[in-house]
Design a protein around this motif. Structure first.
Motif, short mmCIF file in Angstrom:
data_model
loop_
_atom_site.label_atom_id
_atom_site.label_comp_id
_atom_site.label_asym_id
_atom_site.label_seq_id
_atom_site.Cartn_x
_atom_site.Cartn_y
_atom_site.Cartn_z
N GLY A 40 22.30 27.65 -42.59
CA GLY A 40 22.76 26.49 -41.83
C GLY A 40 22.61 26.71 -40.33
O GLY A 40 22.25 25.78 -39.59
N ASN A 41 22.87 27.93 -39.87
CA ASN A 41 22.66 28.27 -38.46
C ASN A 41 21.22 28.03 -38.04
O ASN A 41 20.95 27.41 -37.00
N TRP A 42 20.31 28.55 -38.84
CA TRP A 42 18.89 28.41 -38.52
C TRP A 42 18.48 26.93 -38.47
O TRP A 42 17.81 26.50 -37.53
N LEU A 43 18.89 26.18 -39.48
CA LEU A 43 18.50 24.78 -39.55
C LEU A 43 19.10 23.98 -38.40
O LEU A 43 18.41 23.17 -37.76
N PHE A 44 20.38 24.20 -38.12
CA PHE A 44 21.03 23.46 -37.04
C PHE A 44 20.38 23.78 -35.70
O PHE A 44 20.08 22.87 -34.91
N ALA A 45 20.16 25.08 -35.43
CA ALA A 45 19.56 25.47 -34.16
C ALA A 45 18.16 24.89 -34.02
O ALA A 45 17.78 24.41 -32.94
N LEU A 46 17.39 24.90 -35.10
CA LEU A 46 16.03 24.37 -35.06
C LEU A 46 16.03 22.87 -34.83
O LEU A 46 15.29 22.36 -33.97
N VAL A 47 16.87 22.15 -35.58
CA VAL A 47 16.94 20.69 -35.43
C VAL A 47 17.43 20.32 -34.04
O VAL A 47 16.90 19.41 -33.39
N VAL A 50 14.55 21.14 -31.40
CA VAL A 50 13.41 20.22 -31.49
C VAL A 50 13.82 18.82 -31.05
O VAL A 50 13.08 18.14 -30.32
N THR A 51 15.00 18.37 -31.48
CA THR A 51 15.45 17.02 -31.14
C THR A 51 15.64 16.87 -29.63
O THR A 51 15.17 15.90 -29.02
N VAL A 52 16.32 17.83 -29.03
CA VAL A 52 16.56 17.75 -27.58
C VAL A 52 15.25 17.84 -26.81
O VAL A 52 15.02 17.10 -25.85
N LEU A 201 2.74 31.00 -29.10
CA LEU A 201 3.23 29.85 -29.84
C LEU A 201 3.94 28.90 -28.88
O LEU A 201 4.48 29.33 -27.86
N PRO A 202 3.97 27.62 -29.18
CA PRO A 202 4.74 26.70 -28.33
C PRO A 202 6.22 27.03 -28.41
O PRO A 202 6.72 27.43 -29.46
N ILE A 203 6.90 26.86 -27.31
CA ILE A 203 8.33 27.14 -27.30
C ILE A 203 9.08 25.97 -26.68
O ILE A 203 8.52 25.22 -25.90
#
Length: 203
Positions: A40-47, A50-52, A201-203
């Motif tokens: 959940g940490n990984w998914l939340f941080a990624l979403v 990317v969203t912001v 890689l893009p960051i």
């Protein structure tokens, strides 16, 4: 004198472990909730990131010299360390309360104890974050300069959730810890790929 167990006896010894849910990786049923929080940490941080980055932040600096990179990094570092500064001020005030102490040590699980642990953990996390942020400021092109304030906002959010969760229940600090720490791990992976293998890689 010790006797060597037969294969059947060894199998019987392992059986309770299997009933408890231990698998080939050593996980038990008690481990899986923490694994779920980790994912959940990984998914939340990624979403969040990317969203912001894609839909909210459209900022790009006018220039991207060494001085500009250093200025942005220092500003974001000050913001990232703000929770620790607030925590230290609170701890300093709470130390004057004799009810917070057992002898010469903070009372276990008291507000003073939790806040002290929060400050120490935040400083530890900040050291790693600062090193990673410095690397991003050094290597990121101007088009990806917005990643620095976005990572800082994620760090701040993680620290606040860690602090609130720790006061409610020590187990609830895990989510805030994860969204503070794992984005930093991602930054270090990005830097290692770039520096060691030339993979940008893009960051």
């Amino acid at each position: 004198m010790t006797t060597r167990m037969t294969p059947d006896e060894l199998e019987k010894e392992r059986a309770p472990g299997r009933i408890l849910g231990r698998g080939p990786l050593g996980f038990s049923r008690r481990t899986w909730p923490f694994i779920k929080v980790l994912v959940g940490n990984w998914l939340f941080a990624l979403v969040y990131y990317v969203t912001v980055k894609q839909f909210i932040v459209t900022w790009e600096p006018v220039s991207w010299t060494v001085a500009d990179r250093l200025e942005l990094m220092i500003k974001c570092s000050i913001l990232a360390l703000a929770p620790a500064v607030v925590g230290i001020a609170i701890v300093a005030a709470q130390r004057l309360n004799p009810d917070m102490w057992v002898g010469q040590r903070p009372k276990p699980n008291s507000a003073l104890d939790v806040n002290t642990r929060f400050v120490l953990n935040t400083i530890e996390q900040f050291i790693l974050f600062l090193v990673g942020l410095s690397g991003v400021a050094l290597f990121a092109p101007i088009s990806e300069a917005d990643s620095i304030p976005i990572l800082t906002s994620l760090f701040l959010l993680g620290r606040v959730l860690f602090w609130i969760g720790y006061h409610k229940n020590p187990y609830l600090r895990a989510f805030g810890f994860g969204i503070t720490f794992y984005p930093t791990v991602g930054v270090f992976v990005w830097l290692i790929l770039l520096m060691a293998f030339g993979i940008r890689l893009p960051i």
